[in-house]
Design an enzyme around this catalytic site. Structure first.
Site, PDB file in Angstrom:
ATOM      1  N   ARG A 271       0.813  -1.220   0.000  1.00 31.38           N
ATOM      2  CA  ARG A 271       0.000   0.000   0.000  1.00 31.38           C
ATOM      3  C   ARG A 271       0.842   1.265   0.000  1.00 31.38           C
ATOM      4  O   ARG A 271       0.443   2.281  -0.550  1.00 31.38           O
ATOM      5  CB  ARG A 271      -0.941  -0.010   1.210  1.00 31.38           C
ATOM      6  CG  ARG A 271      -2.054  -1.021   1.010  1.00 31.38           C
ATOM      7  CD  ARG A 271      -3.102  -0.959   2.082  1.00 31.38           C
ATOM      8  NE  ARG A 271      -4.319  -1.575   1.593  1.00 31.38           N
ATOM      9  CZ  ARG A 271      -5.201  -2.199   2.364  1.00 31.38           C
ATOM     10  NH1 ARG A 271      -5.004  -2.277   3.664  1.00 31.38           N
ATOM     11  NH2 ARG A 271      -6.283  -2.729   1.837  1.00 31.38           N
TER      12      ARG A 271
ATOM     13  N   GLY B 290     -13.234  -3.645   0.375  1.00 24.04           N
ATOM     14  CA  GLY B 290     -14.605  -3.192   0.602  1.00 24.04           C
ATOM     15  C   GLY B 290     -15.031  -2.111  -0.378  1.00 24.04           C
ATOM     16  O   GLY B 290     -16.156  -2.106  -0.875  1.00 24.04           O
TER      17      GLY B 290
ATOM     18  N   GLY C 125      -9.741  -8.409  -0.610  1.00 27.29           N
ATOM     19  CA  GLY C 125      -8.466  -8.625   0.048  1.00 27.29           C
ATOM     20  C   GLY C 125      -7.946 -10.037  -0.103  1.00 27.29           C
ATOM     21  O   GLY C 125      -6.769 -10.251  -0.421  1.00 27.29           O
TER      22      GLY C 125
ATOM     23  N   LYS D 298     -18.884 -15.900   2.674  1.00 26.93           N
ATOM     24  CA  LYS D 298     -20.288 -15.688   3.005  1.00 26.93           C
ATOM     25  C   LYS D 298     -21.086 -15.124   1.846  1.00 26.93           C
ATOM     26  O   LYS D 298     -20.637 -14.219   1.147  1.00 26.93           O
ATOM     27  CB  LYS D 298     -20.388 -14.710   4.172  1.00 26.93           C
ATOM     28  CG  LYS D 298     -19.939 -15.318   5.477  1.00 26.93           C
ATOM     29  CD  LYS D 298     -20.189 -14.342   6.591  1.00 26.93           C
ATOM     30  CE  LYS D 298     -20.142 -15.060   7.934  1.00 26.93           C
ATOM     31  NZ  LYS D 298     -20.444 -14.143   9.023  1.00 26.93           N
TER      32      LYS D 298
END
Ligand code: ADP
Ligand code: MG
Length: 396
Positions: free
Chosen positions: A38, A376, A353, A200
């Site tokens: 990053r 996200g 991620g 999920k």
């Protein structure tokens, strides 16, 4: 379209204090930066500002200190990493809310860089508090947001601040993310396929619903596939499922018009371990006591074929428990298919991620068109949701 930092190019930029929101939410290991991806991703914007004679003030969040000073979440370990990349000393600012902080920025020389302490140490950050944003605003003359990974949050350093400081523009990383993700969604070359997996179904329903009308096919993998299996009437043994989402899965299948491609089977085991006995079974043959940990080789082959036939591919979420071999095979097959499709001229975009980590594990992080740095944020972008950190920037 948002205004990008290079639109500010010109003599007037020299000597300006550029307040830059970066995403330095890096993994730490015993007080050291374990992965500087990053930091490297922010370098083009930092270097460009330096080359234009700006004084560069960097801010970021790190982890979730919840408005309190948590020493283990200090951004201090990033200073030496930055110094390594810049080849020059980088100063640290302990408290951006003080008058001393403002003086510190005024004393900076052209091209110098200062890193501000974790902005989430102050409760005003996550509250998107105008007062806190106002204090940050005193540290700069222009605002540059290069933190795509934090753009889906309306926080003081991403949203409120951009409404106070003018100009407020996108950095190069932010611009690149918006361009690639926007192109995939806006004007995809067809066939356009999405590959969605992960743990999920709950977190990914919105993206499946948003993508269905746009794509030609969605390939489903990961634990999420098990909830679809239940919806189709198959037993899934001890697989990870969300029983309260079976109806959602059934609804998605019925509205999908055949566009949802569910795996034909899986690789099952009695326990999640590398030395476990495994077998590939079709989806109607999962016995009690066994759990699905990956897509089966036949599905991997089928998905590969579909991916290679597509012109635009968006991937979010691993096909299996890729952290525990041999259950990484399906995920790696998809990763390799994306790399191959890219070589054949397709546009490939990877977000999430864990998907990014899997791609890196396969050594293919540079073999796709775009690997998003924002998990996200990229998901919310694909869902068609406006990102507050982007909305707040000046229009081009
Ligand atoms: P991303 O971060 O790319 O958006 P997610 O966080 O949604 O992906 O999901 C990643 C996780 O899903 C991984 O940790 C992986 O182990 C898990 N997972 C994938 N398939 C299965 C499965 N069949 N059973 C249990 N966990 C799974
Ligand atoms: Mg994840």
């Amino acid at each position: 379209m948002k205004r990008t930092v290079d639109a500010l190019d010109g003599p007037a930029l020299e000597g300006q204090r550029a307040l830059v929101r970066v995403d330095f939410n890096v993994p730490l290991d015993e007080g050291r930066v374990a992965d500087d991806t990053r930091v490297r991703a922010a370098m083009p914007t930092i270097s460009w500002l330096q080359s234009r004679g700006c004084r560069v003030i960097l801010m970021s969040h790190l982890g979730r200190p919840k408005g309190k000073h948590v020493s283990s979440l200090s951004l201090k370990p990033v200073v030496s990493v930055l110094e390594g990349h810049l080849g020059a000393p980088v100063a640290f600012m302990e408290d951006p809310t003080t008058e001393a902080a403002v003086q510190q920025t005024r004393r900076m020389k052209r091209g110098e860089v200062v890193l501000v302490e974790n902005v989430r140490f102050w409760p005003g950050e996550e509250a998107n508090d105008a007062g806190f944003a106002g204090m940050l605003a005193r540290l700069g003359d222009i605002f540059v947001n290069d933190a795509f990974g934090a753009a889906h949050r309306a926080h003081a350093s991403t949203a409120a601040l951009a409404r106070i400081v003018t100009p407020a523009v996108a950095g190069f990383l932010m611009a690149k993310e918006l361009e690639h993700l926007g192109k995939a969604l806006g004007e995809p070359e067809r066939p356009f396929i999405a590959v969605i997996g992960g743990a999920k179904i709950t977190g990914k329903i919105d993206v499946i619903e948003a993508l269905l009308p746009r794509v030609d096919e969605i390939l489903i993998g990961g634990a999420m596939a098990c909830t679809f299996f239940l919806a189709m009437g198959f037993e899934v043994g001890d697989s990870l499922v969300e029983r309260d989402r079976v109806k959602t899965a059934r609804d998605l299948l019925s509205q999908a018009d055949g566009k949802l491609i569910v795996p034909g089977g899986g690789v099952v085991a009695k326990k999640l371990a590398s030395d476990a006995e495994t077998k590939a079974v079709s989806r109607d043959q999962v016995e009690p006591g066994w759990a699905i940990f990956d897509i089966d080789p036949a599905t991997a082959t089928d998905f590969t074929k579909r991916i290679l036939g597509a012109k635009t591919i968006v991937w979010n979420g691993p096909m299996g428990v890729f952290e525990t071999p041999p259950f990484d095979a399906g995920t790696f097959a998809v990763a390799h298919a994306l790399a191959e499709a890219t070589k054949l001229g397709a546009t490939t975009v990877v977000g999430g991620g864990d998907s990014a980590a899997a791609l890196a594990d396969a050594g293919l992080q540079n073999e796709v068109t775009h690997l998003s740095t924002g998990g996200g944020a990229s998901l919310e972008f694909l869902e068609g949701k406006p990102l507050p950190g982007v909305e707040a920037l000046n229009d081009a």
